[in-house]
Design an enzyme around this catalytic site. Structure first.
Site, PDB file in Angstrom:
ATOM      1  N   GLY A   1       6.065   6.207   7.342  1.00 20.69           N
ATOM      2  CA  GLY A   1       6.879   5.660   8.423  1.00 20.69           C
ATOM      3  C   GLY A   1       6.746   6.447   9.719  1.00 20.69           C
ATOM      4  O   GLY A   1       5.988   7.419   9.797  1.00 20.69           O
TER       5      GLY A   1
ATOM      6  N   GLY B   1       2.019  -0.944   7.264  1.00 19.28           N
ATOM      7  CA  GLY B   1       2.845  -0.836   6.054  1.00 19.28           C
ATOM      8  C   GLY B   1       4.302  -0.821   6.444  1.00 19.28           C
ATOM      9  O   GLY B   1       4.986  -1.847   6.418  1.00 19.28           O
TER      10      GLY B   1
ATOM     11  N   ASN C   1      -7.892   5.184  -4.875  1.00 16.28           N
ATOM     12  CA  ASN C   1      -6.667   5.986  -4.740  1.00 16.28           C
ATOM     13  C   ASN C   1      -6.813   7.230  -5.605  1.00 16.28           C
ATOM     14  O   ASN C   1      -6.692   7.160  -6.825  1.00 16.28           O
ATOM     15  CB  ASN C   1      -5.457   5.147  -5.187  1.00 16.28           C
ATOM     16  CG  ASN C   1      -4.154   5.919  -5.083  1.00 16.28           C
ATOM     17  OD1 ASN C   1      -4.137   7.097  -4.730  1.00 16.28           O
ATOM     18  ND2 ASN C   1      -3.056   5.246  -5.390  1.00 16.28           N
TER      19      ASN C   1
ATOM     20  N   LYS D   1      -2.423  -3.657  -4.041  1.00 18.49           N
ATOM     21  CA  LYS D   1      -1.781  -2.499  -4.660  1.00 18.49           C
ATOM     22  C   LYS D   1      -2.800  -1.855  -5.596  1.00 18.49           C
ATOM     23  O   LYS D   1      -3.770  -2.485  -6.001  1.00 18.49           O
ATOM     24  CB  LYS D   1      -0.563  -2.953  -5.482  1.00 18.49           C
ATOM     25  CG  LYS D   1       0.662  -3.165  -4.624  1.00 18.49           C
ATOM     26  CD  LYS D   1       1.932  -3.038  -5.451  1.00 18.49           C
ATOM     27  CE  LYS D   1       3.139  -3.265  -4.568  1.00 18.49           C
ATOM     28  NZ  LYS D   1       4.407  -2.982  -5.229  1.00 18.49           N
ATOM     29  N   SER D   2      -2.568  -0.628  -5.976  1.00 14.64           N
ATOM     30  CA  SER D   2      -3.522   0.054  -6.859  1.00 14.64           C
ATOM     31  C   SER D   2      -3.604  -0.656  -8.202  1.00 14.64           C
ATOM     32  O   SER D   2      -2.579  -0.953  -8.816  1.00 14.64           O
ATOM     33  CB  SER D   2      -3.091   1.495  -7.086  1.00 14.64           C
ATOM     34  OG  SER D   2      -3.195   2.217  -5.881  1.00 14.64           O
TER      35      SER D   2
ATOM     36  N   GLY E   1       2.806   5.200   9.794  1.00 14.70           N
ATOM     37  CA  GLY E   1       3.903   4.973  10.728  1.00 14.70           C
ATOM     38  C   GLY E   1       3.583   4.121  11.933  1.00 14.70           C
ATOM     39  O   GLY E   1       4.294   4.169  12.939  1.00 14.70           O
TER      40      GLY E   1
ATOM     41  N   CYS F   1      -3.252  10.170  -7.025  1.00 11.60           N
ATOM     42  CA  CYS F   1      -2.441  10.209  -8.233  1.00 11.60           C
ATOM     43  C   CYS F   1      -2.728  11.518  -8.985  1.00 11.60           C
ATOM     44  O   CYS F   1      -3.801  12.105  -8.844  1.00 11.60           O
ATOM     45  CB  CYS F   1      -2.811   9.034  -9.114  1.00 11.60           C
ATOM     46  SG  CYS F   1      -4.591   8.863  -9.264  1.00 11.60           S
TER      47      CYS F   1
END
Lengths: 313, 246
Positions: free
Chosen positions: A218, A266, A126, A44-45, A245, A129
């Site tokens: 997705g 994911g 990332n 995770k970030s 997705g 943000c």
């Protein structure tokens, strides 16, 4: 078949990597997914300091899409150090990609320096943000100069290969990709979530997510994601982690043909459970064997080669 | 503390949870205290901003419910079961007992709380045919003075159980798990971790060292599983993933 693949000099046992944002908070979780078939793990970030997330609900999922506004919660670099140390002890042969985040451009330098000491195989940045120094809080990823500036700053303080994660919410993803590559990006991850989107509960007339809006991922966004990966691969010559997705082995191969070397998993964890990595990989291998493909590297950018080489779609 | 009764057709198995949503306030996972396909009961203590907002609701107000999520308590017909509940852990155990006695099980229902007014579900359990209630309070205001685990220990010296089920504070459950392990009796433990999504994506409820999300792997897990959970009885993580000791 040998499922391993090289990405920026790092050998991944297979091309399926955990997307940043799903599950990956602890070393135990990373190791669990590695043992369940992940070829790579993206954390995770990680922020330099503690960062609060949003209240619940943070993730909505249905058969068509996932909409999330978790708010990138994290306990900061000190906790991350502990988790890295623990992950290395597990010694499972699955590379770790450390995803970093910051609110200001300078924050990226500080977090890169801290993460650099831990010597992860790869760093993913990332930049989707909001830039807190921008008047409108515009994400770094939506502006060529901002994206390039962060890339250059991160690159200047580490020798570890850096991968920039791009947002699809731009008109000019090829220009953004070129800007970050010129600034020193070694690879690109594409894409982050679309949106933001809005999901309303009709009984209360209220947005369901606590943050009201959230990024969309997705199966519903897959064709959009494949197109972005194709466009980026046509514009720059760095390896790509493609995602958006993927649910089946055929989906993963589609991303590779569009230009991805590694493929993110994911939302498939929702649709196919924690066995998703293994199921998707088995499906990929089955297709390759039936199609006479001996190594995954053969199919990377295949669609580019069957089209006119200079074509943009 | 209040029990909320919703008109709700969820098919819930005892031990499962639902996420309860108050728009623009928060959403929290709650263990289901009872459900029969028409009604769904939740017993909620007034302990924080969310539960306070719940307590301010009036009859007829709407809340959002999603679920049910997670793994339930399981039993076979005609088993002899000890249920050990601490505090609000008694609620899902009552729901389990309600079904188990109908399947011919006999139950020793052992509940403990700090003092008498914190004991919940006493009356409901007393009405269950096939269940025997045992009570402990820290201050001795009613029942055995001391811990409910001491009652379990005493009962286990006198009889054999097919299964032990426990739900409540983790330190208590860790003691129950130790006893079950020593006596080689199968046990089921309802783990509580900080859950956000409820369906295994956010990762907030993953435990060391297995790395499993407890919202989908549990909340009810067998004794063999908690023996692999290094943090069981020792620590849990908060909404940022930081460790806190029990």
């Amino acid at each position: 078949m040998d499922t391993s693949i090289d990405f920026l000099g790092v050998t991944f046992p297979n091309p399926l990597v955990l997307c940043s944002g799903y599950l990956g908070i602890t070393a135990s979780t990373w190791d669990n997914l590695a043992r369940k078939g992940a070829g790579g793990i993206t954390t995770k970030s990680i922020w330099l300091n503690e960062h609060k997330g949003h209240n619940n609900p943070v993730i909505l999922a249905n058969e068509d899409f996932i909409c999330n506004a978790v708010g990138v919660p994290d306990a900061g670099i000190e906790k991350a150090k502990e988790e890295f140390k623990e992950y290395l002890k597990r010694n499972n042969g699955v590379p770790l990609i450390v995803n970093i985040i910051g609110g200001k451009a300078d924050d990226f330098v500080a977090i890169t320096e801290a993460v650099n000491e831990l010597k992860p195989q790869l760093i993913e940045v990332n930049i989707s943000c909001p830039n807190v120094e921008d008047e409108h809080g515009k994400p770094f990823a939506t502006s060529c100069p901002d994206a390039a500036r962060v890339t250059k700053m991160v690159k200047s303080v580490t020798d570890i290969p850096i991968i920039i994660k791009l947002s699809p919410n731009v008109e000019n993803i090829q220009e953004i990709a070129q800007a970050v590559v010129e600034a020193g990006a070694d690879g690109i991850t594409a894409i982050n979530t679309y949106g933001p989107g809005l999901v309303i509960d009709i009984d209360s007339a209220q947005p369901i997510l606590a943050n009201k809006v959230g990024g969309v991922s997705g199966p519903g966004i897959k064709p959009l994601a494949v197109k972005k990966v194709f466009d980026i691969a046509a514009a720059v010559d760095v390896p790509i982690i493609g995602m958006g997705g993927v649910k089946t082995g055929r989906d993963a191969i589609e991303f590779m043909m569009a230009g991805a070397t590694l493929v993110g998993i994911g939302s498939a964890l929702y649709y196919r459970g924690e066995a998703a990595f293994k199921i998707v990989l088995d499906e990929m291998v089955e297709w390759c064997e039936a199609s006479g493909v001996k190594s995954f590297s053969e199919i990377v950018k295949k669609t580019h080669s069957v089209l006119d080489s200079s074509s943009s779609l | 503390m209040k029990t909320f009764i919703f008109d709700c057709d969820f098919q819930v198995q005892p031990g499962q949870f639902v996420n309860v949503w108050l728009p623009r306030i928060d959403e929290k996972p709650m263990s289901v205290a009872f459900a029969d396909g028409k009604e769904l009961h939740l017993t909620i203590a007034d302990v924080g901003p969310f539960s306070r907002a719940m307590h301010e609701l009036k009859v007829g107000d709407q809340v959002g419910l999603r679920g049910p999520y997670g793994k339930a308590f399981t039993f076979e017909p005609n088993q002899s079961i000890a249920m050990v509940g601490g505090g609000f852990g008694s609620a899902p155990l009552y729901f389990t007992a309600f079904h188990a006695v109908q399947a011919g099980c006999t139950i020793d229902f052992i509940i403990g709380a700090r003092r008498e007014d914190l004991l919940i579900y006493r009356e409901r359990v007393e009405k269950l045919k096939g269940a025997t209630l045992h009570v402990s309070t820290d201050d001795g205001s009613v029942g055995h003075k001391g811990y409910n685990v001491e009652i379990l220990q005493k009962l286990m010296n006198e009889k054999n159980y097919d299964m032990i089920m426990t739900c409540g504070p983790e330190v208590m459950m860790a003691a129950v798990a130790r006893i079950a392990d020593e006596k080689k009796v199968p046990a089921q433990i309802s783990l509580e971790r900080y859950m956000k999504c409820g369906f295994g994506l956010c990762g907030n409820c993953c435990v060391d060292k297995t790395g499993d999300a407890i919202c989908t792997k549990g909340p009810v897990v067998p004794l063999e599983y908690v023996k692999q959970v290094e943090e069981f009885g020792k620590y849990h993580r908060d909404d940022l993933g930081k460790k806190h000791k029990f």
